[in-house]
Design an enzyme around this catalytic site. Structure first.
Site, PDB file in Angstrom:
ATOM      1  N   CYS A 135      41.127  24.373  19.410  1.00 45.82           N
ATOM      2  CA  CYS A 135      41.263  22.938  19.139  1.00 45.82           C
ATOM      3  C   CYS A 135      39.898  22.271  19.035  1.00 45.82           C
ATOM      4  CB  CYS A 135      42.095  22.284  20.244  1.00 45.82           C
ATOM      5  SG  CYS A 135      42.308  20.516  19.997  1.00 45.82           S
ATOM      6  N   CYS A 138      39.719  18.754  20.545  1.00 48.18           N
ATOM      7  CA  CYS A 138      39.651  18.717  22.019  1.00 48.18           C
ATOM      8  C   CYS A 138      38.275  19.173  22.525  1.00 48.18           C
ATOM      9  CB  CYS A 138      40.689  19.645  22.645  1.00 48.18           C
ATOM     10  SG  CYS A 138      42.274  19.692  21.838  1.00 48.18           S
ATOM     11  N   ASP A 139      37.730  20.239  21.936  1.00 46.66           N
ATOM     12  CA  ASP A 139      36.575  20.916  22.543  1.00 46.66           C
ATOM     13  C   ASP A 139      35.256  20.804  21.769  1.00 46.66           C
ATOM     14  OD1 ASP A 139      38.336  21.779  24.506  1.00 46.66           O
ATOM     15  OD2 ASP A 139      38.834  23.618  23.423  1.00 46.66           O
TER      16      ASP A 139
END
Ligand code: FAD
Ligand code: NAP
Length: 323
Positions: A135, A138-139
Site C-alpha cells: 500500500c 499507507c506507507d
C-alpha cells in the site's frame, strides 16, 4: 439495529459494490444490514486519486468512500463492523455467521471484493512492515529519499510507482515481461517521470536484508541470469485474489475463487447474489462494482418480493388447515 430481526437483505462487504447495493435496497424499503470487517470503502480507502468515476474529474479514495458510506446509511440501512466467517444457505432464511453473532436474512449479497496477491518468495513475510508493503498510500511517506522497487506491470503497480515518486529518490518497476499491462494513460505518466526506471523480463526470487530490506534477488526470464538489485523498500502489486472464503463451501465459485453469477448478479443458489470484484468478470473498477451493486440489489428485491408472496400463501394455507 435489532440482532433478533430477520433482514430482507444482508450485504457482505462495504466497498463500492456493497455500499451501492445498500443505497438501492434501503431506498426500496428493504430491511438492510451492511457488514464490513475493515473501513467502509474497500480498496478505495487505500487509493490516492480516482480519476475515472463519472462526475468526479479527480477525487480522493477516502473522500469517495465516506460519501458512498453516508449515502448507504441515508435511507436507513443498518451497519455492523465485523468479520463474516460463513454464509449459510437455507430456506426461507440464510444465515450470516460472525465471530460473536449469527444474523438471518431472506437474501444475501456477497460483495467482499479482492485483496493483494502475495509474491510467495523468501523475505516477503519476514520483511512485511519493515520494507515490504502492498500500500503506497499507507506507507509511501516512510521511504522519503530512498530507492524503491515496485513489482508488477498492471494499473496498480504503475500508478502506485508514480505516486511513490512523491517521496522516493528513485523507483524501479520490475516486471516479468517486456511490456506493461497497465492502461496507456497510466503508462505514459510513468514513462515521462524521471524518477521511474524499468527492469524488464525479471522475476523476483527473494527479498533480502538484515533488520530492513537491502535488495531483491531477481532472475532474468529470458536468459536465466540471477542478480541482486539494491533497494530499501519493495512495493508488491501483482494482482488481486478474491475474498470468497465465507462462501467457499457453497459451490458458487470458479477454480480461482471468483463467484459465478449471471448478468442479474444471481448465483446458482436462489437468494444469494454477488457483486463487484469478488465476481467472475472482465473489468474490475469502481464504476463496474457500483453497477453490479445496483443490479444485485434489484435482483434481491425481486427475490424477496416473491419469497414474501410464497410465505404469505403458505401461512394462509396453514391457518385454513388449522381452522
Ligand atoms: P472492495 O473494494 O474490495 O470492497 C470489499 C469490502 O468487503 C472490503 O471493505 C472488505 O474489507 C470487505 N470484506 C471482505 N471480506 C469480508 C468479510 N468476510 N466480512 C466482512 N467484510 C468483508 N478502480 C477505479 O475505477 N479507479 C481507480 O483509480 C482505481 N484505483 C485502484 C488503485 C488500487 C491500488 C487498487 C488496489 C484498486 C483500484 N481500483 C480502481 C479498483 C477498485 O478499487 C475496485 O475495483 C473496487 O474497489 C471493487 O469494489 P468492491 O466493492 O467489489 O470490493
Ligand atoms: P493486474 O491487472 O492483474 O496486473 C497484475 C500484474 O502483476 C501484471 O502485470 C502481471 O504480469 C504481474 N504479475 C502477476 N503475478 C505475478 C507474479 N507472481 N510475479 C510477478 N509479476 C506478477 O492487477 P492490478 O494492477 O492490481 O489491477 C487489479 C484491478 O484493479 C485491474 O482490473 C485494474 O484495472 C484495476 N485498477 C484500476 C486502476 C485505474 O483504473 N486507475 C488502478 C489500479 C487498479 P503479466 O502482465 O505478465 O500478467
Amino acid at each position: 439495529m435489532n440482532p433478533q430481526q430477520v433482514y430482507d437483505v444482508i450485504i457482505a462487504g462495504a466497498g463500492p459494490a456493497g455500499m451501492t447495493a445498500a443505497v438501492y435496497t434501503s431506498r426500496a424499503n428493504m430491511r438492510t444490514l451492511l457488514i464490513e470487517k475493515g473501513s467502509p470503502g474497500g480498496q478505495m480507502v487505500n487509493t490516492e486519486d480516482i480519476e475515472n468515476y463519472p462526475g468526479y474529474e479527480s477525487v480522493l479514495g477516502p473522500e469517495l468512500s465516506q460519501k458512498m458510506f453516508d449515502h448507504a446509511r441515508k435511507f436507513g440501512a443498518d451497519y455492523v463492523r465485523g468479520q463474516i466467517r460463513e454464509i449459510r444457505d437455507g430456506y426461507p432464511f440464510k444465515s450470516v455467521v460472525l465471530d460473536d453473532w449469527e444474523y438471518k436474512a431472506k437474501s444475501v449479497i456477497v460483495a467482499t471484493g479482492a485483496e493483494h496477491r502475495k509474491l510467495g518468495v523468501p523475505g516477503e513475510k519476514e520483511f512485511a512492515g519493515r520494507g515490504v508493503s502492498y500500500c503506497a498510500v499507507c506507507d509511501g511517506a516512510f521511504f522519503a529519499d530512498m530507492e524503491l522497487v515496485v513489482v508488477g506491470g498492471g494499473d496498480s503497480a504503475v500508478e502506485e510507482a508514480v505516486f511513490l515518486t512523491r517521496y522516493a529518490s528513485k523507483v524501479t518497476i520490475i516486471h516479468r515481461r517486456d511490456s506493461l499491462r497497465a492502461q496507456k494513460i497510466i503508462q505514459k505518466r510513468a514513462f515521462e517521470n524521471e524518477k521511474i526506471h524499468f527492469i524488464w523480463n525479471q522475476q523476483v526470487l527473494e527479498i533480502r536484508g538484515d533488520s530492513t530490506v537491502s535488495g531483491v534477488l531477481m532472475q532474468n526470464t529470458v536468459t536465466g541470469e540471477v542478480l541482486e538489485y539494491p533497494c530499501q523498500g519493495v512495493f508488491i502489486y501483482i494482482g488481486m485474489d478474491p475474498i470468497s472464503y465465507c462462501v467457499k463451501h457453497l459451490g458458487i465459485t470458479n477454480d480461482a475463487g471468483y463467484i459465478r453469477t449471471d448478468e442479474q448478479m444471481r448465483t446458482k443458489l436462489p437468494g444469494i447474489f454477488a457483486a463487484g470484484d469478488v465476481r467472475e468478470k472482465t473489468l474490475r473498477q469502481v464504476v463496474t462494482a457500483t453497477g453490479d451493486g445496483c443490479l444485485a440489489a434489484q435482483s434481491a428485491q425481486h427475490y424477496v418480493e416473491q419469497l414474501d408472496e410464497r410465505l404469505k400463501e403458505q401461512s394462509l394455507l396453514e391457518s385454513r388447515n388449522i381452522s
